[in-house]
Design an enzyme around this catalytic site. Structure first.
Site, PDB file in Angstrom:
ATOM      1  N   ALA A 197       6.020 -12.674 -51.800  1.00 62.71           N
ATOM      2  CA  ALA A 197       5.639 -11.377 -52.353  1.00 62.71           C
ATOM      3  C   ALA A 197       5.862 -10.328 -51.269  1.00 62.71           C
ATOM      4  O   ALA A 197       5.896 -10.654 -50.076  1.00 62.71           O
ATOM      5  CB  ALA A 197       4.179 -11.401 -52.782  1.00 62.71           C
ATOM      6  N   GLY A 244       5.327 -16.523 -52.403  1.00 62.86           N
ATOM      7  CA  GLY A 244       5.634 -16.257 -53.810  1.00 62.86           C
ATOM      8  C   GLY A 244       7.047 -16.693 -54.184  1.00 62.86           C
ATOM      9  O   GLY A 244       7.319 -16.983 -55.346  1.00 62.86           O
ATOM     10  N   GLU A 294       6.661 -20.216 -54.976  1.00 62.73           N
ATOM     11  CA  GLU A 294       5.936 -20.288 -56.258  1.00 62.73           C
ATOM     12  C   GLU A 294       6.880 -19.966 -57.421  1.00 62.73           C
ATOM     13  O   GLU A 294       6.785 -20.564 -58.489  1.00 62.73           O
ATOM     14  CB  GLU A 294       4.736 -19.333 -56.216  1.00 62.73           C
ATOM     15  N   GLU A 309       1.093 -18.042 -46.380  1.00 59.86           N
ATOM     16  CA  GLU A 309       0.070 -17.016 -46.606  1.00 59.86           C
ATOM     17  C   GLU A 309      -1.061 -17.090 -45.581  1.00 59.86           C
ATOM     18  O   GLU A 309      -1.689 -16.088 -45.268  1.00 59.86           O
ATOM     19  CB  GLU A 309      -0.511 -17.147 -48.026  1.00 59.86           C
TER      20      GLU A 309
HETATM   21  N1  DAK Z   1       7.636  -8.855 -47.637  1.00 56.66           N
HETATM   22  C1  DAK Z   1       8.211  -7.698 -47.235  1.00 56.66           C
HETATM   23  N2  DAK Z   1       9.276  -7.646 -46.409  1.00 56.66           N
HETATM   24  C2  DAK Z   1       9.766  -8.817 -45.957  1.00 56.66           C
HETATM   25  C3  DAK Z   1       9.207 -10.067 -46.331  1.00 56.66           C
HETATM   26  C4  DAK Z   1       8.093 -10.049 -47.224  1.00 56.66           C
HETATM   27  N3  DAK Z   1       7.532 -11.164 -47.689  1.00 56.66           N
HETATM   28  N4  DAK Z   1       9.910 -11.036 -45.706  1.00 56.66           N
HETATM   29  C5  DAK Z   1      10.873 -10.436 -44.994  1.00 56.66           C
HETATM   30  N5  DAK Z   1      10.787  -9.088 -45.133  1.00 56.66           N
HETATM   31  C6  DAK Z   1      11.630  -8.073 -44.527  1.00 56.66           C
HETATM   32  C7  DAK Z   1      11.284  -7.868 -43.064  1.00 56.66           C
HETATM   33  O1  DAK Z   1      10.170  -7.002 -42.934  1.00 56.66           O
HETATM   34  C8  DAK Z   1      12.564  -7.269 -42.529  1.00 56.66           C
HETATM   35  O2  DAK Z   1      12.604  -5.909 -42.907  1.00 56.66           O
HETATM   36  P1  DAK Z   1      13.010  -4.740 -41.844  1.00 56.66           P
HETATM   37  O3  DAK Z   1      12.081  -4.906 -40.704  1.00 56.66           O
HETATM   38  O4  DAK Z   1      14.427  -5.066 -41.486  1.00 56.66           O
HETATM   39  O5  DAK Z   1      12.847  -3.482 -42.615  1.00 56.66           O
HETATM   40  C9  DAK Z   1      13.639  -7.994 -43.328  1.00 56.66           C
HETATM   41  O6  DAK Z   1      12.986  -8.517 -44.491  1.00 56.66           O
HETATM   42  C10 DAK Z   1      14.254  -9.167 -42.570  1.00 56.66           C
HETATM   43  O7  DAK Z   1      13.206  -9.980 -42.116  1.00 56.66           O
HETATM   44  P2  DAK Z   1      13.064 -10.458 -40.585  1.00 56.66           P
HETATM   45  O8  DAK Z   1      13.631  -9.429 -39.659  1.00 56.66           O
HETATM   46  O9  DAK Z   1      11.647 -10.857 -40.384  1.00 56.66           O
HETATM   47  O10 DAK Z   1      14.036 -11.722 -40.583  1.00 56.66           O
HETATM   48  P3  DAK Z   1      13.898 -13.069 -39.749  1.00 56.66           P
HETATM   49  O11 DAK Z   1      15.167 -13.811 -40.021  1.00 56.66           O
HETATM   50  O12 DAK Z   1      13.521 -12.810 -38.346  1.00 56.66           O
HETATM   51  O13 DAK Z   1      12.681 -13.849 -40.430  1.00 56.66           O
HETATM   52  C11 DAK Z   1      11.376 -14.703 -42.299  1.00 56.66           C
HETATM   53  C12 DAK Z   1      12.777 -14.257 -41.761  1.00 56.66           C
HETATM   54  C13 DAK Z   1      11.509 -14.939 -43.794  1.00 56.66           C
HETATM   55  C14 DAK Z   1      10.960 -15.997 -41.597  1.00 56.66           C
HETATM   56  C15 DAK Z   1      10.347 -13.570 -41.969  1.00 56.66           C
HETATM   57  O14 DAK Z   1      10.843 -12.308 -42.490  1.00 56.66           O
HETATM   58  C16 DAK Z   1       8.979 -13.828 -42.582  1.00 56.66           C
HETATM   59  O15 DAK Z   1       8.173 -14.587 -42.038  1.00 56.66           O
HETATM   60  N6  DAK Z   1       8.686 -13.157 -43.710  1.00 56.66           N
HETATM   61  C17 DAK Z   1       7.385 -13.208 -44.335  1.00 56.66           C
HETATM   62  C18 DAK Z   1       7.211 -14.523 -45.066  1.00 56.66           C
HETATM   63  C19 DAK Z   1       5.839 -14.614 -45.700  1.00 56.66           C
HETATM   64  O16 DAK Z   1       4.808 -14.494 -45.049  1.00 56.66           O
HETATM   65  N7  DAK Z   1       5.819 -14.838 -47.022  1.00 56.66           N
HETATM   66  C20 DAK Z   1       4.593 -14.902 -47.782  1.00 56.66           C
HETATM   67  C21 DAK Z   1       4.276 -13.524 -48.306  1.00 56.66           C
HETATM   68  S1  DAK Z   1       2.685 -13.508 -49.111  1.00 56.66           S
HETATM   69  C22 DAK Z   1      -0.535 -12.681 -55.903  1.00 56.66           C
HETATM   70  C23 DAK Z   1      -0.029 -13.967 -55.921  1.00 56.66           C
HETATM   71  C24 DAK Z   1       0.851 -14.382 -54.937  1.00 56.66           C
HETATM   72  C25 DAK Z   1       1.214 -13.585 -53.913  1.00 56.66           C
HETATM   73  C26 DAK Z   1       0.711 -12.291 -53.873  1.00 56.66           C
HETATM   74  C27 DAK Z   1      -0.162 -11.845 -54.867  1.00 56.66           C
HETATM   75  N8  DAK Z   1      -1.426 -12.216 -56.919  1.00 56.66           N
HETATM   76  C28 DAK Z   1      -1.914 -13.145 -57.922  1.00 56.66           C
HETATM   77  C29 DAK Z   1      -1.705 -10.847 -57.129  1.00 56.66           C
HETATM   78  C30 DAK Z   1       2.120 -14.080 -52.911  1.00 56.66           C
HETATM   79  C31 DAK Z   1       1.973 -13.776 -51.626  1.00 56.66           C
HETATM   80  C32 DAK Z   1       3.033 -14.027 -50.667  1.00 56.66           C
HETATM   81  O17 DAK Z   1       4.095 -14.525 -50.971  1.00 56.66           O
END
Ligand code: DAK
Length: 257
Positions: free
Chosen positions: A65, A108, A111, A131
């Site tokens: 997400a 997400g 998921e 998360e």
């Molecule tokens: N959200 C927003 N931007 C993201 C992102 C994300 N999840 N993942 C990557 N990006 C963006 C980065 O911010 C970066 O943007 P700029 O800085 O260039 O503007 C760009 O994508 C490239 O990412 P990186 O520079 O970080 O690239 P790397 O190769 O170094 O790393 C990575 C790739 C995928 C390992 C890293 O970006 C990362 O760790 N990303 C976050 C992964 C994460 O934590 N995912 C879980 C998100 S929480 C809900 C139900 C479910 C959910 C929410 C609500 N409800 C029922 C309401 C779900 C929640 C989630 O999924």
């Protein structure tokens, strides 16, 4: 100009649906999720489409997400806006959806892949529920579908300690159907979808629904529903044709009726 968040093309009875926020690793913001579900709804009703392939790109299926969209939200806002609610619409899609996953498949994104019916992974795919690193937990099926797929032991490590599964580990634990070289994962997913798209459409829908019900209901109820669906297929032209074609030693011609 607004971004085209979802790209769709149809070929040989297969719809290819691409998530299209490459700069953000296809992070699932509300607009993207709504656009995706709208696109899937349209394809589900399109008689030229027998199966759907959902993909991102080689670097990422989806990195979860959109963290930036939800970072300042309060619990009340999360509940009221319910960003991920449209996500549940994928459960209503009757046609088979195959996730073609390469690179990051996180939070997400994982998921979403698990909400599909089949997962074809490239050798570079990486699956995780990170998360916990953000001070939260999975909220769109990540504790439920993941546990049913890989079992409690591995799910606990993924949810509590951000364990990431390689493509081979994901195959070993039953999260994905097959692992193929990066150059071929999309082609492989499309070929599988094309094969499925040639089969009897009503039986495909009924079979998909019944298998998914197995994860949601008790055994006795699931078996009762399965039997009702099985019998109801005997009211279709395709059942008549399929069995007749077998007896006549020829290939069946499906009508989807
Ligand atoms: N959200 C927003 N931007 C993201 C992102 C994300 N999840 N993942 C990557 N990006 C963006 C980065 O911010 C970066 O943007 P700029 O800085 O260039 O503007 C760009 O994508 C490239 O990412 P990186 O520079 O970080 O690239 P790397 O190769 O170094 O790393 C990575 C790739 C995928 C390992 C890293 O970006 C990362 O760790 N990303 C976050 C992964 C994460 O934590 N995912 C879980 C998100 S929480 C809900 C139900 C479910 C959910 C929410 C609500 N409800 C029922 C309401 C779900 C929640 C989630 O999924």
């Amino acid at each position: 100009m607004t971004e085209t968040l979802i790209l769709t093309e149809i070929e040989d009875g297969v719809a290819l649906v691409r998530l299209n926020r490459p700069k953000a690793m296809h992070a699932l913001n509300t607009a993207l999720i709504v656009a995706l579900m709208d696109a899937l709804d349209v394809l589900d009703k399109d008689d030229d489409v027998g199966a759907i392939v959902l993909t991102g790109d080689v670097r990422a299926f989806a990195a979860g997400a959109d963290i930036k969209e939800m970072q300042d939200a309060s619990a009340v806002e999360m509940l009221q806006k319910d960003h991920i609610a449209p996500f549940d619409r994928i459960r209503k899609i009757g046609k088979p959806v195959i996730a073609a996953v390469s690179g990051w498949c996180l939070g997400g994104g994982n998921e979403l892949a698990m909400s599909c019916d089949i997962i074809v992974a490239s050798e570079s795919a990486k699956f995780g529920q990170p998360e916990i690193n953000l001070g939260v937990m999975p909220g769109a099926g990540g504790t439920q579908r993941l546990t049913r797929a890989v079992g409690k032991a591995v799910a606990m490590e993924m949810v509590l300690n951000n364990r990431t599964l390689s493509a081979d580990e994901a195959l070993h634990y039953g999260l994905v159907n097959r692992v193929v070289p990066v150059e071929r994962y999309l082609e492989e997913a499309r070929a599988l979808a094309k094969e499925i798209a040639t089969r009897a459409p009503l039986a495909i829908r009924a079979g998909k629904k019944a298998v998914n019900r197995a994860l949601e209901t008790h055994l006795a109820d699931g078996i009762t529903e399965e039997r009702q669906s099985f019998y109801s297929l005997f009211s279709t032209d395709d059942q008549n044709e399929g069995m007749k074609a077998f007896a006549e030693k020829r290939k069946a011609k499906w009508k989807g009726k």
